[in-house]
Design a protein around this motif. Structure first.
Motif, mmCIF file in Angstrom:
data_model
loop_
_atom_site.group_PDB
_atom_site.id
_atom_site.type_symbol
_atom_site.label_atom_id
_atom_site.label_comp_id
_atom_site.label_asym_id
_atom_site.label_seq_id
_atom_site.Cartn_x
_atom_site.Cartn_y
_atom_site.Cartn_z
ATOM 1 N N THR A 195 26.300 -32.116 -28.723
ATOM 2 C CA THR A 195 24.832 -31.945 -28.713
ATOM 3 C C THR A 195 24.324 -30.915 -29.615
ATOM 4 O O THR A 195 23.862 -31.366 -30.600
ATOM 5 N N HIS A 196 24.259 -29.698 -29.069
ATOM 6 C CA HIS A 196 23.408 -28.696 -30.020
ATOM 7 C C HIS A 196 24.208 -27.469 -29.622
ATOM 8 O O HIS A 196 25.119 -27.258 -28.699
ATOM 9 N N ALA A 197 23.969 -26.310 -30.638
ATOM 10 C CA ALA A 197 24.887 -25.037 -30.568
ATOM 11 C C ALA A 197 23.916 -23.956 -29.881
ATOM 12 O O ALA A 197 22.564 -24.210 -29.862
ATOM 13 N N HIS A 198 24.128 -22.802 -29.859
ATOM 14 C CA HIS A 198 23.413 -21.637 -29.551
ATOM 15 C C HIS A 198 22.489 -21.444 -30.323
ATOM 16 O O HIS A 198 21.246 -21.113 -30.184
ATOM 17 N N SER A 199 22.620 -21.767 -31.876
ATOM 18 C CA SER A 199 21.922 -21.496 -32.677
ATOM 19 C C SER A 199 20.709 -22.164 -32.451
ATOM 20 O O SER A 199 19.338 -21.750 -32.963
ATOM 21 N N PHE A 200 20.699 -23.303 -32.040
ATOM 22 C CA PHE A 200 19.446 -23.939 -31.950
ATOM 23 C C PHE A 200 18.454 -23.517 -30.835
ATOM 24 O O PHE A 200 17.314 -23.656 -31.241
ATOM 25 N N GLN A 202 18.535 -20.308 -30.408
ATOM 26 C CA GLN A 202 17.940 -19.069 -31.031
ATOM 27 C C GLN A 202 16.925 -19.487 -32.049
ATOM 28 O O GLN A 202 15.782 -18.737 -32.351
ATOM 29 N N VAL A 203 17.070 -20.565 -32.991
ATOM 30 C CA VAL A 203 15.874 -21.030 -33.574
ATOM 31 C C VAL A 203 14.551 -21.092 -32.923
ATOM 32 O O VAL A 203 13.588 -20.878 -33.523
ATOM 33 N N TYR A 204 14.466 -21.654 -31.799
ATOM 34 C CA TYR A 204 13.269 -21.604 -31.041
ATOM 35 C C TYR A 204 12.894 -20.492 -30.261
ATOM 36 O O TYR A 204 11.773 -20.312 -29.591
ATOM 37 N N GLN A 205 13.969 -19.680 -30.100
ATOM 38 C CA GLN A 205 13.909 -18.375 -29.617
ATOM 39 C C GLN A 205 13.416 -18.452 -28.031
ATOM 40 O O GLN A 205 12.887 -17.493 -27.266
ATOM 41 N N ASP A 226 23.976 -21.638 -21.889
ATOM 42 C CA ASP A 226 24.496 -20.045 -21.840
ATOM 43 C C ASP A 226 24.068 -19.186 -22.889
ATOM 44 O O ASP A 226 24.731 -18.173 -23.342
ATOM 45 N N THR A 227 22.878 -19.491 -23.511
ATOM 46 C CA THR A 227 22.430 -18.546 -25.077
ATOM 47 C C THR A 227 22.083 -17.270 -24.342
ATOM 48 O O THR A 227 22.383 -16.384 -25.069
ATOM 49 N N TYR A 228 21.334 -17.159 -23.051
ATOM 50 C CA TYR A 228 21.065 -16.033 -23.005
ATOM 51 C C TYR A 228 21.774 -15.571 -21.446
ATOM 52 O O TYR A 228 22.502 -14.735 -21.151
ATOM 53 N N ASP A 258 29.547 -22.457 -21.733
ATOM 54 C CA ASP A 258 30.400 -22.206 -22.811
ATOM 55 C C ASP A 258 31.061 -20.822 -22.786
ATOM 56 O O ASP A 258 31.687 -20.318 -23.663
ATOM 57 N N SER A 259 30.589 -20.053 -21.966
ATOM 58 C CA SER A 259 31.063 -18.703 -21.777
ATOM 59 C C SER A 259 30.853 -18.127 -20.173
ATOM 60 O O SER A 259 30.522 -18.823 -19.251
#
Lengths: 474, 474
Positions: A195-200, A202-205, A226-228, A258-259
């Motif tokens: 699907t998508h990564a954490h970076s995705f 982060q790009v939209y913040q 789980d990005t934040y 993922d964490s």
């Protein structure tokens, strides 16, 4: 296309040179590939690599570039000319992919002219060792969670590109459902997942905005939460966004964690999703998973639908090499194949001499495999009579079976250099594996401390081996 | 030739699709590759993989077959057309091969349009993770036995063909002397090593006869002496045969022992060879060696000239994955690169935001590296002034240096998609590695419990990171 023929160890070419110069290059020899201990302390292994072996053998030739390079190594021209004209003209029997196999039995049997058999050793081992290892690792995981969806996510941690590609295929054979590697999907017709990564995010913040944008352009979305902070921001954002879309469109297929503590978070996530009305939304977890962490998640009753498994699967992290060997077991003398042995101070390293057949003995009553029977190639088995098999060390210990039928674990792949095996498609291989595995008693499939499966000798083979040992002990 | 562009995870393509549809595909982003812990508890790692990265990037394009496959995955035609015309047009800075690197500092920095940077993630990680891992493993071994000859023998146990090939190259960069893999010799111009297998002795069924035949057709022979019994038959046979040849021809270069107690046998072998007048004949050993077994052989004062190292080196057996990651550190907003962060409950998993330079601080007095200094890309360092660096957790702890000079650990590899780096030959890389390693204090090179090498922050970078953390903690 570049040939793969120089994918061989220098000593193979040095031996070939000696045999050629000594006029022994047409002498027939029999080599077999086997390994000495089941990997991961598993009860069995899953054979794989045949398709890649065929790809290698079908392209086996020394082209002009190969010969020019070998010339720099100072071989005589007559040898180089011989190599330039060399084709594989031998016989190969092999387990088919997905077959269940065990320590010390031949997986692949090469009967060919000495030089040919020797030159292909390195590549065949390189292939069989890796493919079988990864298929076995995947099978262990599959055994623990047969009802869950299993995704192979290892490409970025694989040991270079071939490992990522062929490793993905090996996991699919053993029952994984999809891979993240697009090339594996294309090449082997395996379903893809991702699907998508954490970076995705982060790009939209902003998680909500990222999920909203993702859902706008994709169906059946899996949101990485789980990005934040998984429970405080990721899942609430996923739920909020999912509610903005028409329920008919079913955008909210899954969340992925993922964490962090996967057991705790998955249970909390399930409650949050259910409470929000997303009872069909699945929970995917990943993060350095292997059979041990999965077993622990099961014991904690984690609420997980799908496992994404990367590093520890694609590298077979806790045992990254199978240790398969390629040993000479018979050599032609006066037009007959004579068994030979390699002695070692370590009994487990003494080879099993002779060209053999290996039969799986299947109990007719339960349709379960009771053991594998290694016999000399010229022995005929009468299934109507009891079958007695001996262990490797003493004739005092044997097992006897009746009411059984047998299956030869090998098939003919090459006869006189000609491919005689119809390569099956990947779904056929995958189904075959499930069928082969169903012959095993559950006790051999336990992921820890499996019951030992017997791979033993016919009386004739036992005697051949012990006579040869005595000869060298004198 | 088939492109490698589908050697990517599906999520990269899914994200690319979203960015394209959202008209964000031209937005610039900065990603960096780093790993979180030095592998094998080593004090450093050896960067490798750049040549393979360049091979991949130079061929980066989606050809018709690629596009046709992607069409089956249901992407819109406008996206497929965009991909069909896509080229890599970004900037890449990287450590050069053989460079010494450390945990948490960027090894490779990709500054490119979002879609491009994302699509190359999987392959770049796949490459850097493996090459760097194997180069580091080889370096550990080299450090223990700098005066011995080191041979890479791993092809048959490598994780598929690419791993055998590129792994051999990585070991050569770190100071190995030769590989057994002929293709690696050809492709990378690496010296080859190899003699004969146990099967060669078995074919003649007699060690003397086998050695005699081998010596007849080869120079500088290494006889494998452990097919039956190393001390009682193998070495005596080798000595007997060697004496049959003209001493001027110098056939008896070495013996190789591949099983049993290598310490004891090597000491006995040395006595036997010396007593027979073969003082210059070398002893080569092999059999599941790694830095631990080699350290033990050294402690036992084994008489070994050369080590043949296979399985445990080529698979990095005790840690078969480096665990390198590819993280977004900055994104373009209003024509400026804005640092971004990924938060984690685990502090070691919080990313280091911003486009950075990393400087090695070298003490002028001893010409030794004192630490690596990570600074924001726009900081200028005045080497005439003391330099203060902060650790990642608290501004209370810092280190200060004077009488130093700095070296940027990165070089420009691509500028606006154009390769601007002159690829060095393998000998230049190998020499560079020795030079880079000589900058380290011995204390960082110890194979067990090395002293910690500091990779720390400029004040500005420290503040950028902590300000971002506070923003997300609110």
């Amino acid at each position: 296309m570049k040939t793969l023929s120089l994918h061989t160890d220098l000593y193979e070419i040095n031996m070939a040179y000696s045999y050629f110069k000594d006029n022994l290059h047409h002498k027939k020899a029999v080599f077999e590939i086997y390994y000495r201990t089941n990997p991961f302390e598993n009860g069995y292994a899953v054979f794989a690599g045949l398709e890649r072996m065929i790809e290698y053998l079908d392209s086996f030739k020394f082209d002009e570039d190969d010969i020019n390079y070998l010339r720099t190594l100072d071989y005589d021209e007559d040898f180089l000319e011989y190599l330039a004209n060399l084709k594989f003209t031998g016989n190969i029997k092999s387990c088919i992919e997905g077959e269940i196999c065990f320590a010390n039995e031949p997986l692949v049997i090469v009967e060919a002219e000495l030089v040919q058999a020797q030159l292909i050793e390195t590549a065949l081992l390189n292939i069989v060792n890796f493919h079988t290892l990864i298929a076995t690792k995947a099978s262990r995981i599959k055994h623990l969670v047969p009802a869950n969806t299993l995704l192979e996510f290892g490409a970025r941690r694989a040991q270079e590109m071939d490992a990522a590609l062929w490793g993905a295929r090996a996991t699919y054979i053993s029952g994984f459902h999809a891979t993240s590697l697009v090339e594996a999907g294309r090449r082997f017709n395996i379903p893809l997942a991702g699907t998508h990564a954490h970076s995705f995010v982060q790009v939209y913040q902003d998680e909500e905005e990222a999920f909203r944008k993702y859902a706008k352009h994709h169906k059946d979305c899996t949101f990485l939460v789980d990005t934040y902070n998984t429970l405080e921001s990721g899942i609430p954002a996923a739920i909020k966004v999912a509610k903005e879309f028409d329920p008919e469109k079913n955008v909210f297929s899954a969340i992925r964690i993922d964490s962090g503590d996967l057991a705790y978070q998955s249970k909390e996530a399930r409650k949050m999703l259910d409470a929000a009305g997303f009872k069909d939304t699945k929970i995917v977890v990943s993060n350095d998973l292997d059979e041990d962490t999965i077993a622990s998640l099961i014991l904690e009753q984690a609420k997980i639908d799908s496992y994404g498994i990367g590093t520890k699967l694609i590298t077979a992290y806790n045992q990254p090499a199978l240790g398969g060997v390629y040993k000479l077991v018979a050599i032609e003398e006066n037009n007959e194949l004579v068994p030979v042995i390699k002695i070692s101070e370590n009994t487990s390293k003494i080879t099993n001499p002779g060209l053999k057949n290996v039969y799986r003995i299947i109990n007719k009553k339960d349709n379960k495999a009771e053991g594998d029977y290694m016999a000399n190639y010229d022995e005929v088995i009468d299934e109507s009579k009891p079958l007695r098999m001996y262990n490797e060390t003493t004739p005092l210990e044997y097992k006897e079976f009746d009411n059984y039928y047998i299956q030869n674990i090998h098939q003919d792949i090459y006869l006189n250099g000609k491919l005689v095996y119809d390569k099956p498609d990947i779904e056929t291989i995958r189904s075959y594996h499930m069928k082969a595995l169903s012959l095993l008693w559950d006790e051999h499939k336990r992921y820890k401390f499996p019951a030992k499966y017997y791979v033993n000798y016919s009386e004739k083979l036992f005697n051949i081996k012990h006579d040869l040992i005595k000869k060298y002990q004198k």
